[in-house]
Write an enzyme that holds these catalytic residues in place. Structure first.
Site, PDB file in Angstrom:
ATOM      1  N   SER A 149       0.313  -0.561   0.162  1.00 25.48           N
ATOM      2  CA  SER A 149      -0.059  -0.201  -0.012  1.00 25.48           C
ATOM      3  C   SER A 149       0.815   1.734  -0.008  1.00 25.48           C
ATOM      4  O   SER A 149       0.623   2.527  -0.522  1.00 25.48           O
ATOM      5  CB  SER A 149      -0.909  -0.076   1.519  1.00 25.48           C
ATOM      6  OG  SER A 149      -2.173  -1.452   1.484  1.00 25.48           O
ATOM      7  N   HIS A 170      -2.010  -3.287  -6.564  1.00 30.02           N
ATOM      8  CA  HIS A 170      -2.622  -2.982  -5.442  1.00 30.02           C
ATOM      9  C   HIS A 170      -4.449  -3.124  -5.878  1.00 30.02           C
ATOM     10  O   HIS A 170      -5.054  -2.657  -6.171  1.00 30.02           O
ATOM     11  CB  HIS A 170      -2.690  -1.301  -4.613  1.00 30.02           C
ATOM     12  CG  HIS A 170      -3.141  -1.160  -4.082  1.00 30.02           C
ATOM     13  ND1 HIS A 170      -2.805   0.056  -3.251  1.00 30.02           N
ATOM     14  CD2 HIS A 170      -2.418  -1.156  -2.996  1.00 30.02           C
ATOM     15  CE1 HIS A 170      -3.518   0.228  -2.344  1.00 30.02           C
ATOM     16  NE2 HIS A 170      -3.021  -0.641  -1.285  1.00 30.02           N
ATOM     17  N   ASN A 220      -4.658   6.080  -2.027  1.00 28.07           N
ATOM     18  CA  ASN A 220      -4.157   6.308  -0.820  1.00 28.07           C
ATOM     19  C   ASN A 220      -3.363   7.167  -0.515  1.00 28.07           C
ATOM     20  O   ASN A 220      -3.544   7.931   0.551  1.00 28.07           O
ATOM     21  CB  ASN A 220      -3.213   5.085  -0.358  1.00 28.07           C
ATOM     22  CG  ASN A 220      -4.285   3.956   0.015  1.00 28.07           C
ATOM     23  OD1 ASN A 220      -5.331   3.588   0.363  1.00 28.07           O
ATOM     24  ND2 ASN A 220      -3.522   2.022   0.162  1.00 28.07           N
TER      25      ASN A 220
HETATM   26  N1  LIG Z   1      -5.212  -4.285   4.497  1.00 30.41           N
HETATM   27  C1  LIG Z   1      -5.310  -3.587   3.720  1.00 30.41           C
HETATM   28  O1  LIG Z   1      -6.152  -2.900   3.835  1.00 30.41           O
HETATM   29  C2  LIG Z   1      -4.456  -3.454   2.456  1.00 30.41           C
HETATM   30  C3  LIG Z   1      -5.310  -3.180   1.413  1.00 30.41           C
HETATM   31  C4  LIG Z   1      -4.477  -3.154   0.288  1.00 30.41           C
HETATM   32  C5  LIG Z   1      -3.243  -3.606   0.171  1.00 30.41           C
HETATM   33  N2  LIG Z   1      -2.647  -3.814   1.821  1.00 30.41           N
HETATM   34  C6  LIG Z   1      -0.900  -4.863   1.608  1.00 30.41           C
HETATM   35  O2  LIG Z   1      -1.021  -6.013   1.196  1.00 30.41           O
HETATM   36  C7  LIG Z   1      -0.149  -6.478   1.986  1.00 30.41           C
HETATM   37  C8  LIG Z   1      -0.642  -7.847   3.223  1.00 30.41           C
HETATM   38  O3  LIG Z   1      -2.021  -6.749   3.950  1.00 30.41           O
HETATM   39  P1  LIG Z   1      -2.312  -7.238   5.620  1.00 30.41           P
HETATM   40  O4  LIG Z   1      -3.484  -6.389   5.486  1.00 30.41           O
HETATM   41  O5  LIG Z   1      -3.171  -9.090   4.549  1.00 30.41           O
HETATM   42  O6  LIG Z   1      -2.001  -7.677   6.689  1.00 30.41           O
HETATM   43  P2  LIG Z   1      -2.152  -8.948   7.115  1.00 30.41           P
HETATM   44  O7  LIG Z   1      -1.261  -9.522   8.255  1.00 30.41           O
HETATM   45  O8  LIG Z   1      -3.553  -9.225   6.842  1.00 30.41           O
HETATM   46  O9  LIG Z   1      -1.437 -11.042   7.108  1.00 30.41           O
HETATM   47  C9  LIG Z   1      -0.267 -10.933   5.796  1.00 30.41           C
HETATM   48  C10 LIG Z   1       0.300 -12.716   6.177  1.00 30.41           C
HETATM   49  O10 LIG Z   1       1.431 -12.346   5.625  1.00 30.41           O
HETATM   50  C11 LIG Z   1       2.276 -13.093   6.850  1.00 30.41           C
HETATM   51  N3  LIG Z   1       3.738 -13.281   6.064  1.00 30.41           N
HETATM   52  C12 LIG Z   1       4.723 -12.105   6.872  1.00 30.41           C
HETATM   53  N4  LIG Z   1       5.918 -12.427   6.607  1.00 30.41           N
HETATM   54  C13 LIG Z   1       5.876 -13.615   5.648  1.00 30.41           C
HETATM   55  C14 LIG Z   1       6.845 -14.219   4.648  1.00 30.41           C
HETATM   56  N5  LIG Z   1       7.967 -14.168   4.379  1.00 30.41           N
HETATM   57  N6  LIG Z   1       6.219 -15.077   3.799  1.00 30.41           N
HETATM   58  C15 LIG Z   1       4.590 -15.917   3.552  1.00 30.41           C
HETATM   59  N7  LIG Z   1       4.192 -15.215   4.628  1.00 30.41           N
HETATM   60  C16 LIG Z   1       4.273 -14.099   5.575  1.00 30.41           C
HETATM   61  C17 LIG Z   1       1.455 -13.502   7.506  1.00 30.41           C
HETATM   62  O11 LIG Z   1       1.894 -14.517   8.032  1.00 30.41           O
HETATM   63  C18 LIG Z   1       0.419 -12.999   7.691  1.00 30.41           C
HETATM   64  O12 LIG Z   1      -0.645 -14.146   7.860  1.00 30.41           O
HETATM   65  C19 LIG Z   1       0.651  -4.881   2.820  1.00 30.41           C
HETATM   66  O13 LIG Z   1       2.113  -5.163   2.301  1.00 30.41           O
HETATM   67  C20 LIG Z   1      -0.572  -4.200   3.101  1.00 30.41           C
HETATM   68  O14 LIG Z   1       0.421  -2.723   3.035  1.00 30.41           O
HETATM   69  C21 LIG Z   1      -3.441  -4.115   2.201  1.00 30.41           C
END
Ligand SMILES: NC(=O)c1ccc[n+]([C@@H]2O[C@H](COP(=O)([O-])OP(=O)(O)OC[C@H]3O[C@@H](n4cnc5c(N)ncnc54)[C@H](O)[C@@H]3O)[C@@H](O)[C@H]2O)c1
Length: 314
Positions: A149, A170, A220
């Site tokens: 993000s 994204h 964002n």
């Molecule tokens: N939450 C949102 O609304 C949103 C929206 C768009 C983009 N994003 C982006 O998406 C990404 C994930 O966000 P999220 O909200 O799903 O996070 P989250 O914490 O729900 O999930 C992240 C997952 O990644 C896993 N993980 C961490 N390191 C790892 C590795 N080295 N190998 C494999 N798995 C690994 C964790 O165990 C976890 O299950 C981030 O980069 C975030 O910026 C989030």
């Protein structure tokens, strides 16, 4: 452009005619890294639209939880989509789930995948380490995409040898419902990669828009400063969280108020975004830290995903 070497740009321009003629990649096999909020949603939508998916996370327990979440979400989709035909709904759920396999070892599953979509923790070092490793194991044609993000796509792409096959993809939360995908093209992303990702996004039933690799991309860059202005209004005691939410819903016609949305997006994710921007431009008043957000995140209150945030969940 500061990150791109002159040689790279020259090489890319001389080969631009060739790459324009090159055939786009039809993405059939997708590897999604990270089975959290976003990764599980991306895996679900990709599988539901006929792709073969491998979902990767750190432990079997996390993957079991992701799979359970995907199944529950699919059952909700099926209930609406096949309201008249529950048997067809069950078949849809079973077929979609059978297209998703899981793994705790990303390097061992990327050898024949067309696309890797990374949705792991929002941390540049962790993301670059992952992609540097996968670059050695993935097939030559494989496209890498990050769902970050707030991080610069170019910085992540530079950790690999395939900057031309690297872009941002994204998605928005919740992935099964939100129609938008921002496709982020760095100066090194090839036209073939970009067009392949546009096609892939459409094949998911999403609406892609394109943006350069600029902080916050489109949504964002506009949304986060708005959410933080709401928090500052509340921190100054100008209005209550409840009234701010009501005001934006009834006065601006927004479906959710800013605090509701913050809890939904994840307070940890929002704080990461803000901290990153503040590091880049500490003087910008829109990028200043917030004491209440810092406190909630320090207490592991991340919003909906932990059950507590600006509001308490039951
Ligand atoms: N939450 C949102 O609304 C949103 C929206 C768009 C983009 N994003 C982006 O998406 C990404 C994930 O966000 P999220 O909200 O799903 O996070 P989250 O914490 O729900 O999930 C992240 C997952 O990644 C896993 N993980 C961490 N390191 C790892 C590795 N080295 N190998 C494999 N798995 C690994 C964790 O165990 C976890 O299950 C981030 O980069 C975030 O910026 C989030």
């Amino acid at each position: 452009m500061a990150f791109v070497t002159r040689q790279f740009v020259r090489a890319m321009s001389s080969s631009s005619a060739a790459s324009a003629a090159a055939k786009k990649i039809m993405v059939k096999h997708v590897t999604v890294i990270g089975g959290g909020l976003m990764g599980a949603g991306i895996a679900q939508v990709a599988a539901a639209t006929g792709h073969t998916v491998v979902l990767v996370d750190q432990t079997e327990d996390i993957l079991a939880k992701s799979r359970k979440g995907i199944e529950e979400s699919l059952r909700r989709v099926a209930k609406k989509k096949f309201a008249e035909n529950p048997k067809a709904g069950d078949e849809f759920v079973d077929k979609t789930l059978s297209s998703i396999s899981t793994s705790t070892d990303a390097a061992s599953v990327v050898h024949s995948t067309d696309l890797v979509v990374e949705a792991i923790v929002e941390n540049l070092k962790v993301k670059t380490e992952l992609f540097t490793r996968l670059d050695k194991f993935a097939a030559e044609h494989t496209i890498f995409a990050s769902n970050t993000s707030s991080l610069q796509i170019t910085s992540i792409a530079n950790a690999t040898t395939r900057q031309d096959r690297f872009a941002g993809l994204h998605f928005f939360n919740p992935v099964p419902l939100m129609k938008l995908v921002e496709v982020i093209k760095t100066p090194m992303t090839s036209q073939k990669t970009f067009e392949s990702l546009i096609d892939f996004s459409r094949s998911l039933g999403k609406h892609p828009v394109s943006c350069k690799d600029t902080p916050g991309f489109i949504v964002n860059r506009l949304l986060v400063p708005y959410l933080l202005e709401a928090v500052r209004l509340y921190e100054r005691g100008d209005a209550s969280k409840e009234d701010i939410d009501t005001a934006m819903k009834l006065g601006a016609g927004y479906p959710m108020g800013p605090f509701e949305l913050l809890d939904y997006v994840g307070l940890d994710t929002t704080k990461f975004i803000l901290d990153g921007w503040h590091e880049m431009d500490a003087k910008n008043p829109l990028f200043q830290p917030s004491s209440s957000l810092d406190k909630l995140v320090a207490e592991n209150k991340f919003g909906k995903k932990t059950g507590e945030g600006y509001y308490k969940y039951k």
